[in-house]
Design a protein around this motif. Structure first.
Motif, PDB file in Angstrom:
ATOM      1  N   PHE A 183       0.395  -0.983  -0.139  1.00 28.05           N
ATOM      2  CA  PHE A 183       0.001   0.066  -0.461  1.00 28.05           C
ATOM      3  C   PHE A 183       0.335   1.484  -0.400  1.00 28.05           C
ATOM      4  N   ASP A 184       2.223   1.137   1.091  1.00 26.90           N
ATOM      5  CA  ASP A 184       2.796   2.084   0.681  1.00 26.90           C
ATOM      6  C   ASP A 184       3.647   2.705  -1.109  1.00 26.90           C
ATOM      7  N   MET A 185       3.614   1.411  -1.672  1.00 20.90           N
ATOM      8  CA  MET A 185       3.930   1.983  -2.611  1.00 20.90           C
ATOM      9  C   MET A 185       2.907   2.178  -3.166  1.00 20.90           C
ATOM     10  N   MET A 186       2.150   2.111  -3.327  1.00 26.02           N
ATOM     11  CA  MET A 186       0.941   2.286  -4.347  1.00 26.02           C
ATOM     12  C   MET A 186       0.601   3.689  -3.900  1.00 26.02           C
ATOM     13  N   ASP A 187       0.334   4.185  -2.555  1.00 25.58           N
ATOM     14  CA  ASP A 187       0.704   5.730  -2.234  1.00 25.58           C
ATOM     15  C   ASP A 187       1.365   6.178  -3.297  1.00 25.58           C
ATOM     16  N   TRP A 188       2.778   5.479  -2.911  1.00 25.41           N
ATOM     17  CA  TRP A 188       4.217   6.817  -3.805  1.00 25.41           C
ATOM     18  C   TRP A 188       3.639   7.218  -5.134  1.00 25.41           C
ATOM     19  N   TRP A 189       3.146   6.032  -6.233  1.00 21.17           N
ATOM     20  CA  TRP A 189       3.173   5.913  -7.425  1.00 21.17           C
ATOM     21  C   TRP A 189       1.708   6.971  -7.234  1.00 21.17           C
ATOM     22  N   CYS A 190       1.213   6.480  -6.303  1.00 19.98           N
ATOM     23  CA  CYS A 190      -0.499   7.700  -6.490  1.00 19.98           C
ATOM     24  C   CYS A 190       0.002   9.441  -6.372  1.00 19.98           C
ATOM     25  N   GLN A 191       0.459   9.643  -5.544  1.00 20.52           N
ATOM     26  CA  GLN A 191       1.167  10.711  -5.117  1.00 20.52           C
ATOM     27  C   GLN A 191       1.897  11.019  -6.744  1.00 20.52           C
ATOM     28  N   LYS A 192       2.742  10.481  -7.156  1.00 20.16           N
ATOM     29  CA  LYS A 192       3.590  11.107  -8.652  1.00 20.16           C
ATOM     30  C   LYS A 192       2.216  11.319  -9.764  1.00 20.16           C
ATOM     31  N   GLY A 193       1.076  10.589  -9.793  1.00 23.11           N
ATOM     32  CA  GLY A 193       0.049  11.606 -10.324  1.00 23.11           C
ATOM     33  C   GLY A 193      -0.321  10.157 -11.400  1.00 23.11           C
ATOM     34  N   ILE A 194      -0.268   8.872 -11.369  1.00 19.49           N
ATOM     35  CA  ILE A 194      -0.307   8.305 -12.250  1.00 19.49           C
ATOM     36  C   ILE A 194      -2.393   8.233 -11.866  1.00 19.49           C
ATOM     37  N   ASP A 195      -3.014   7.649 -12.974  1.00 21.41           N
ATOM     38  CA  ASP A 195      -4.140   7.671 -12.719  1.00 21.41           C
ATOM     39  C   ASP A 195      -5.177   6.128 -12.606  1.00 21.41           C
ATOM     40  N   GLY A 196      -4.519   4.769 -11.896  1.00 20.82           N
ATOM     41  CA  GLY A 196      -5.312   4.502 -11.664  1.00 20.82           C
ATOM     42  C   GLY A 196      -4.627   2.553 -11.974  1.00 20.82           C
ATOM     43  N   PHE A 197      -4.693   1.697 -11.761  1.00 25.48           N
ATOM     44  CA  PHE A 197      -4.193   0.572 -11.332  1.00 25.48           C
ATOM     45  C   PHE A 197      -5.263  -1.135 -12.431  1.00 25.48           C
ATOM     46  N   ARG A 198      -4.676  -1.195 -13.121  1.00 25.60           N
ATOM     47  CA  ARG A 198      -4.977  -2.696 -13.454  1.00 25.60           C
ATOM     48  C   ARG A 198      -4.162  -3.391 -12.760  1.00 25.60           C
TER      49      ARG A 198
END
Length: 557
Positions: A183-198
């Motif tokens: 979850f920490d890694m996912m949050d890192w990508w979200c803060q970078k500005g990506i728009d979703g996950f497959r």
């Protein structure tokens, strides 16, 4: 029905290794994607699903990740990624990352630590077990890539679990520290500005308690029984609570073995888990088949059964969950080769027909790179031309252990190998289809001089222009996104005809899956008023009641 931007979007999947090479090393890369974003903006798509671009030793083409916060060296740098993300956002295109967290690479630092000793802090990030008294594997589970799902490791005299390659050890999601790390890694990508996950094979993250033996199949190995395991919804709710709900994301879970009832939990209308799931029933062989060798000798599903299957998902999820719509991806053969007709005569017509059939359904459509050009299976003649670990393992396993001849196995690979979808994108008629100035990592399909983007983008009759029109129609007509669905002529093994309804608006979608003329029934034809508008069709004129070979047409009234 609740309106959402991701319901109204069209997603385009990029397989980076095969999309566009910017530096001549024969491997597609992030700068290559950035260079082609204008092409995708012209097509009209809203979201790019980016197959994995993280650091990886590439045992399974990037689905074995050694560092979730770094970019694969062959694909470029994090600066290249940020530039691509920025340019995509300038063009109004969102980026959906491929999240692979059922397993990591055996070269990930978590696993490197885990294998050092039985009391290492990372030991319980994975599944380590002693062998049986005779030294054999802890249970009889089989890997999805052939052989046992266990690998012996001498260092601690124990086995680790891998449902896929031996270099893809499964993460132990029952360990809260694993979930915290993910979850920490996912949050890192979200803060970078990506728009979703497959989310790759997300339905497998919760294993059966005690890891019991399963019922062995013909090869002696058993299914792990991990699909839709006991805690999967609990873990996804936690993921949603801790990460997904904090951002405006598009999320889709790859859910092997999912049923309609399970899908209603994963993709429920209250948004407590994911937006939608990928299910696989319609790309399989159907219920009445018993193939000896899994997908390799599976037959195509009869059209009435296929229609019934798609209809089940359309009607039973309506108002309760959301469908993802696809015929192609990086794990499937090319849809025009599987469901249509890839001969010179009918390739373009059947590609347009399949696009019509899919894009007029309720759900979020996914276009796999090259699908918008009508790209076909590769039909490689030599085993040396294949690169896919699943295909190569199956070739070895079935020819050496199951009595399948070389010739028969080559035919299986031509029909269903994942490499059919992974040949380089066909940009133009120059060498290597304009994909690279070097030697491509996998051969280009030999039909690239006839089938390529340069030839199609300015041709109003091309498959590309037709897909552009399909995407525009979805953006302009709420009925295509939100309308109710009704199947007509369910028993026909030649045509797929269905209607959509929203308020006082109606659509009739008519698709011929054969290479000959077929007449719609009188009952069907009489539903279309004389003043109905023909919204789209893959023939210039209209033979009204008759559907010509691979004809598709949509009436609005």
């Amino acid at each position: 029905m609740q309106k959402k931007w991701w319901k109204e979007s069209v997603v385009y999947q990029i397989y980076p290794r095969s999309f566009m090479d910017s530096n001549g090393d024969g491997i597609g890369d992030l700068n290559g994607i950035t260079n082609k974003l204008d092409y995708l903006a012209d097509l009209g798509i809203d979201v790019i699903w980016l197959s994995p671009v993280y650091q990886s030793p590439n045992d399974d083409n990037g689905y074995d990740i050694s560092d979730y916060r770094a970019i694969m060296t062959e694909f470029g740098t994090m600066e290249d990624f940020d530039r691509m993300l920025g340019r995509a956002h300038e063009l109004g295109i969102k980026i959906m990352m491929d999240l692979v967290v059922n397993h990591t690479s055996d070269e990930h630092e978590w696993f490197v630590e885990s294998r050092k000793s039985v009391d290492n802090p990372y030991r319980d990030y994975y599944f380590w077990r002693k062998g049986k008294p005779d030294g054999s594997e802890p249970n009889n589970w089989g890997s999805c890539f052939s052989g046992s799902a266990w690998k012996y490791d001498e260092q601690t005299d124990m086995y680790f679990l891998h449902l896929f390659s031996t270099k893809q050890p499964d993460l132990n999601w029952d360990n809260p520290k694993v979930r915290d790390s993910v979850f920490d890694m996912m949050d890192w990508w979200c803060q970078k500005g990506i728009d979703g996950f497959r989310m790759d094979v997300i339905s497998l993250i919760s294993k059966q308690p005690g890891l019991p033996d399963g019922v062995p199949g013909e090869n002696g190995f058993a299914d792990s029984g991990s699909a839709n395991g006991p805690h999967v919804h609990e873990y996804l709710k936690e993921m949603n609570r801790r990460v997904l709900s904090k951002y405006d994301l598009i999320t889709v879970g790859e859910a092997a073995g999912v049923t309609v009832d399970e899908a209603k939990k994963y993709a429920n209308a209250d948004d407590s888990e994911l937006n939608m799931v990928f299910q696989f029933e319609h790309v399989g062989g159907g219920e009445n088949q018993h193939p000896h060798f899994g997908k390799w000798d599976e037959k195509k599903m009869p059209l009435p059964e296929w229609k019934a299957n798609l209809t089940k998902w359309q009607t039973q999820l309506d108002g309760r969950a959301w469908n993802s719509l696809y015929l192609s991806n990086h794990d499937q053969p090319r849809c025009v080769s599987k469901f249509g007709n890839d001969s010179d005569k009918y390739r373009a017509l059947s590609a347009k027909m399949l696009g019509t059939c899919l894009h007029m359904l309720q759900g979020t459509p996914y276009v796999y790179q090259g699908e918008e050009l009508g790209m076909c299976n590769a039909y490689f003649d030599k085993i040396e031309d294949y690169r896919d670990i699943e295909s190569l393992n199956a070739y070895r396993d079935l020819t050496e252990n199951s009595g399948v001849s070389h010739e028969q196995m080559m035919q299986y690979l031509k029909d269903v190998s994942r490499d059919n979808a992974r040949t380089p994108m066909q940009w133009d008629a120059s060498g290597n289809a304009g994909f690279t100035t070097g030697t491509p990592w996998i051969k280009v399909n030999k039909n690239y001089k006839e089938v390529n983007a340069e030839k199609q983008v300015n041709d109003p009759d091309s498959v590309f222009s037709y897909y552009k029109q399909l995407i525009r129609l979805r953006h302009e007509n709420e009925i295509i996104v939100y309308g109710d669905y009704e199947l007509l002529e369910p028993d026909s093994d030649e045509v797929y005809i269905y209607t959509r309804h929203l308020g006082n608006e109606h659509l009739m979608i008519m698709c011929n899956f054969t290479d000959h003329d077929v007449d719609a029934s009188e009952d069907t034809f009489e539903r279309i008023p004389a003043d109905a508008e023909k919204l789209i069709g893959n023939y210039k004129d209209d033979a009204k009641k008759t559907l010509r070979p691979y004809e598709a047409k949509v009436y609005k009234y």
